[in-house]
Write a protein that holds these residues in place. Structure first.
Motif, mmCIF file in Angstrom:
data_model
loop_
_atom_site.group_PDB
_atom_site.id
_atom_site.type_symbol
_atom_site.label_atom_id
_atom_site.label_comp_id
_atom_site.label_asym_id
_atom_site.label_seq_id
_atom_site.Cartn_x
_atom_site.Cartn_y
_atom_site.Cartn_z
ATOM 1 N N ARG A 81 0.810 -1.223 0.000
ATOM 2 C CA ARG A 81 0.000 0.000 0.000
ATOM 3 C C ARG A 81 0.839 1.267 0.000
ATOM 4 N NH1 ARG A 81 -3.639 -2.567 4.316
ATOM 5 N NH2 ARG A 81 -2.485 -1.225 5.728
ATOM 6 N N ASP A 82 2.060 1.203 0.514
ATOM 7 C CA ASP A 82 2.896 2.393 0.669
ATOM 8 C C ASP A 82 4.325 2.037 0.262
ATOM 9 O OD1 ASP A 82 4.460 4.533 1.611
ATOM 10 O OD2 ASP A 82 3.312 4.748 3.458
ATOM 11 N N LEU A 83 4.804 2.636 -0.836
ATOM 12 C CA LEU A 83 6.145 2.350 -1.350
ATOM 13 C C LEU A 83 6.867 3.661 -1.615
ATOM 14 C CD1 LEU A 83 8.329 0.452 -2.488
ATOM 15 C CD2 LEU A 83 7.093 0.492 -4.668
ATOM 16 N N SER A 84 8.003 3.855 -0.947
ATOM 17 C CA SER A 84 8.802 5.061 -1.146
ATOM 18 C C SER A 84 10.202 4.679 -1.607
ATOM 19 C CB SER A 84 8.883 5.902 0.127
ATOM 20 O OG SER A 84 9.622 7.072 -0.117
ATOM 21 N N GLU A 105 -1.537 2.671 -2.540
ATOM 22 C CA GLU A 105 -2.145 3.981 -2.304
ATOM 23 C C GLU A 105 -1.137 5.109 -2.408
ATOM 24 O OE1 GLU A 105 -3.986 3.882 1.549
ATOM 25 O OE2 GLU A 105 -5.209 2.141 1.063
ATOM 26 N N ILE A 106 0.109 4.848 -2.022
ATOM 27 C CA ILE A 106 1.138 5.883 -1.954
ATOM 28 C C ILE A 106 2.390 5.378 -2.657
ATOM 29 C CG2 ILE A 106 2.581 7.252 -0.394
ATOM 30 C CD1 ILE A 106 0.320 6.821 1.740
ATOM 31 N N LEU A 107 2.867 6.151 -3.644
ATOM 32 C CA LEU A 107 4.052 5.766 -4.399
ATOM 33 C C LEU A 107 4.930 6.997 -4.636
ATOM 34 C CD1 LEU A 107 5.698 3.695 -6.001
ATOM 35 C CD2 LEU A 107 4.216 4.154 -7.971
ATOM 36 N N SER A 127 -6.667 2.545 -6.315
ATOM 37 C CA SER A 127 -6.435 2.891 -4.904
ATOM 38 C C SER A 127 -5.422 4.013 -4.730
ATOM 39 C CB SER A 127 -5.955 1.664 -4.128
ATOM 40 O OG SER A 127 -6.947 0.670 -4.120
ATOM 41 N N MET A 128 -4.720 4.378 -5.803
ATOM 42 C CA MET A 128 -3.655 5.377 -5.720
ATOM 43 C C MET A 128 -4.192 6.724 -5.246
ATOM 44 S SD MET A 128 -0.323 5.691 -6.299
ATOM 45 C CE MET A 128 0.055 4.430 -7.487
ATOM 46 N N ARG A 129 -3.598 7.238 -4.160
ATOM 47 C CA ARG A 129 -3.955 8.555 -3.631
ATOM 48 C C ARG A 129 -2.816 9.549 -3.785
ATOM 49 N NH1 ARG A 129 -4.445 8.977 1.605
ATOM 50 N NH2 ARG A 129 -3.318 7.093 2.096
ATOM 51 N N VAL A 130 -1.575 9.056 -3.707
ATOM 52 C CA VAL A 130 -0.396 9.916 -3.790
ATOM 53 C C VAL A 130 0.591 9.292 -4.770
ATOM 54 C CG1 VAL A 130 1.544 10.894 -2.499
ATOM 55 C CG2 VAL A 130 -0.686 10.665 -1.389
ATOM 56 N N LEU A 131 1.002 10.078 -5.772
ATOM 57 C CA LEU A 131 1.999 9.637 -6.742
ATOM 58 C C LEU A 131 2.955 10.798 -6.991
ATOM 59 C CD1 LEU A 131 3.179 7.679 -8.831
ATOM 60 C CD2 LEU A 131 1.442 8.501 -10.453
ATOM 61 N N HIS A 132 4.214 10.631 -6.601
ATOM 62 C CA HIS A 132 5.233 11.667 -6.800
ATOM 63 C C HIS A 132 6.267 11.159 -7.797
ATOM 64 C CE1 HIS A 132 4.650 14.172 -2.865
ATOM 65 N NE2 HIS A 132 3.513 13.912 -3.472
ATOM 66 N N LEU A 133 6.407 11.902 -8.893
ATOM 67 C CA LEU A 133 7.356 11.549 -9.947
ATOM 68 C C LEU A 133 8.275 12.710 -10.318
ATOM 69 C CD1 LEU A 133 4.909 9.585 -12.268
ATOM 70 C CD2 LEU A 133 6.862 8.622 -11.039
ATOM 71 N N TYR A 134 8.231 13.791 -9.603
ATOM 72 C CA TYR A 134 9.000 14.969 -9.987
ATOM 73 C C TYR A 134 10.509 14.741 -9.876
ATOM 74 C CZ TYR A 134 9.113 15.887 -4.938
ATOM 75 O OH TYR A 134 9.266 15.783 -3.572
ATOM 76 N N THR A 135 11.267 15.571 -10.573
ATOM 77 C CA THR A 135 12.731 15.531 -10.622
ATOM 78 C C THR A 135 13.237 14.163 -11.099
ATOM 79 O OG1 THR A 135 12.705 17.057 -8.737
ATOM 80 C CG2 THR A 135 14.838 16.256 -9.419
ATOM 81 N N ASN A 136 12.729 13.770 -12.254
ATOM 82 C CA ASN A 136 13.239 12.630 -13.004
ATOM 83 C C ASN A 136 13.615 13.166 -14.383
ATOM 84 O OD1 ASN A 136 13.031 9.835 -11.662
ATOM 85 N ND2 ASN A 136 11.112 10.809 -11.057
ATOM 86 N N GLU A 137 14.034 12.303 -15.288
ATOM 87 C CA GLU A 137 14.414 12.767 -16.641
ATOM 88 C C GLU A 137 13.199 13.068 -17.474
ATOM 89 O OE1 GLU A 137 17.231 10.139 -18.466
ATOM 90 O OE2 GLU A 137 18.593 10.321 -16.805
#
Length: 137
Positions: A81-84, A105-107, A127-137
């Motif tokens: 559910r939560d992967l950082s 839910e959180i990635l 189920s995804m509530r939070v997805l952060h992908l910033y500062t990638n190529e």
């Protein structure tokens, strides 16, 4: 050995300056629910066989020196559910097969070197509530 700790549910080793590769043998921790390895000096790739930790619902590996790509095998993490994974050296494209992570839910994948676009199939991740992908190529 780690296989003898099969009842372990929570392992918190964050902020300890631990180094080396993530142990394949930890896949024997089948009752592990929470694993905190953040803010260390771990290197190497994400072990494919960690998918065998079928009870895992929280995995924090942020701020390490992990390399390689996101394992296709991890698409079988049905309880996750939560992967950082933010602030590592991970690269490659985002695997379309991860659409199978229906309970995620959180990635956090920000601050890595991922390239390409967000897979269309990820729209199935209801189920995804939070997805952060910033500062990638």
């Amino acid at each position: 050995t780690w296989s003898e700790m099969s009842s372990l549910e929570n392992l918190s080793l964050g902020t300890n300056n631990l180094s080396g590769e993530l142990p394949d043998s930890w896949s024997a921790l089948i009752n592990l629910e929470k694993l905190y390895l953040d803010q260390n000096e771990f290197t190497g790739t994400l072990p494919d066989n960690w998918k065998d930790m079928s009870s895992l619902f929280l995995l924090h590996l942020y701020i390490n020196r992990l390399t390689g790509t996101l394992p296709e095998a991890w698409s079988n993490y049905s309880s996750l559910r939560d992967l950082s994974l933010r602030s590592n050296l991970l690269s490659g494209t985002l695997p379309p097969s991860w659409k199978m992570l229906q309970n995620l839910e959180i990635l956090y994948l920000d601050r890595n070197s991922f390239s390409g676009s967000l897979p269309d199939l990820w729209s199935d991740m209801r189920s995804m509530r939070v997805l952060h992908l910033y500062t990638n190529e």
